[in-house]
Design a protein around this motif. Sequence first.
Motif, PDB file in Angstrom:
ATOM      1  N   GLU A 111      37.640  45.538  43.342  1.00  0.00           N
ATOM      2  CA  GLU A 111      38.844  44.933  42.787  1.00  0.00           C
ATOM      3  C   GLU A 111      40.075  45.272  43.629  1.00  0.00           C
ATOM      4  N   LEU A 115      42.279  42.247  45.262  1.00  0.00           N
ATOM      5  CA  LEU A 115      43.695  42.043  44.954  1.00  0.00           C
ATOM      6  C   LEU A 115      44.555  42.182  46.201  1.00  0.00           C
ATOM      7  N   ARG A 118      44.259  39.130  48.397  1.00  0.00           N
ATOM      8  CA  ARG A 118      45.006  37.991  47.855  1.00  0.00           C
ATOM      9  C   ARG A 118      46.483  38.083  48.226  1.00  0.00           C
ATOM     10  N   LEU A 139      49.891  38.049  42.649  1.00  0.00           N
ATOM     11  CA  LEU A 139      49.507  39.019  41.628  1.00  0.00           C
ATOM     12  C   LEU A 139      49.261  38.338  40.294  1.00  0.00           C
ATOM     13  N   TYR A 142      46.013  36.410  40.355  1.00  0.00           N
ATOM     14  CA  TYR A 142      44.874  37.325  40.230  1.00  0.00           C
ATOM     15  C   TYR A 142      44.669  37.723  38.763  1.00  0.00           C
ATOM     16  N   ILE A 143      45.750  38.039  38.078  1.00  0.00           N
ATOM     17  CA  ILE A 143      45.656  38.407  36.658  1.00  0.00           C
ATOM     18  C   ILE A 143      45.068  37.256  35.854  1.00  0.00           C
ATOM     19  N   GLU A 146      41.213  36.628  37.400  1.00  0.00           N
ATOM     20  CA  GLU A 146      40.315  37.783  37.409  1.00  0.00           C
ATOM     21  C   GLU A 146      40.774  38.799  36.368  1.00  0.00           C
ATOM     22  N   PHE A 150      41.427  42.930  36.679  1.00  0.00           N
ATOM     23  CA  PHE A 150      42.749  43.535  36.541  1.00  0.00           C
ATOM     24  C   PHE A 150      42.750  44.584  35.436  1.00  0.00           C
ATOM     25  N   PHE A 166      44.902  50.851  40.727  1.00  0.00           N
ATOM     26  CA  PHE A 166      45.957  49.846  40.810  1.00  0.00           C
ATOM     27  C   PHE A 166      47.182  50.387  41.532  1.00  0.00           C
ATOM     28  N   VAL A 169      46.889  50.023  45.230  1.00  0.00           N
ATOM     29  CA  VAL A 169      47.096  48.653  45.703  1.00  0.00           C
ATOM     30  C   VAL A 169      48.585  48.349  45.792  1.00  0.00           C
TER      31      VAL A 169
END
Length: 251
Positions: A111, A115, A118, A139, A142-143, A146, A150, A166, A169
């Motif tokens: 993950e 992220l 992306r 972001l 992605y939320i 996925e 997240f 997280f 990232v």
Amino acid sequence: MTEADGHGGRNIPRQGVTERRRGDEMADEATDGRRRAAGAAAAAKPTSRVRMSAAQRREQLISIGRQIFAERGFDATSIEEVASRAKVSKPVIYEHFGGKEGLYAVVVDREVRALLDRITTALTAGHPRELLEQAALALLTYIEEETSGFRVLVRESPLMSATGNFSSVMNDVGHQVEHILAAEFSTRGYDPKLAELYSQALVGMVALTGRWWLEVRKPRKETVAAHLVNLSWNGLSHLEAKPGLITRKRA
């Protein structure tokens, strides 16, 4: 002619007895036929499921683990539940990942990379405001797409280091934004040493807003991104009444 029934001396016509016996024989034959048909159907069914390859089984376990970690978090997830959903024994999971910690580490690592890829891929524009828009939209997309991934990332685990969650990232994204801001600060005559501070503030704002939007899902992600950039680009004293994304206007 008649036949005694053995109960009270009553006589039953022999013809009636014969018909009753024939009826019983036909019923028995029908029952036997149904049993044979059922046996044939059972024999036609496959006796075992198609065996997965080791790679397929690993991907299945990662997918199931991802979903359960998203639903329950690390602590509340058990190897038993993962095995049950995958319809395998616990040793299979230990064989692939060494245990719950190993499975969780693989899920989180995937993950994190997904992220970050992306967001870095989205940063294609030259203008700093567009770059902020693209990062915010990446972001939020992605939320949206996925959600389980997240949720795994934002559920911090005490087992994970600072390089596998997280926060890591967002820290990586912050460094990219820092370079963008540093160049912009130099152009405008601001101290470029403050770029790191501002980049962390901007990324943190987007990240925390994303966690909030994860639950409410309104307004639309484009609207959320536009207002985030409105605040970060214009500041509270110069907010636009109805901000829009300049990236979308050009598309």
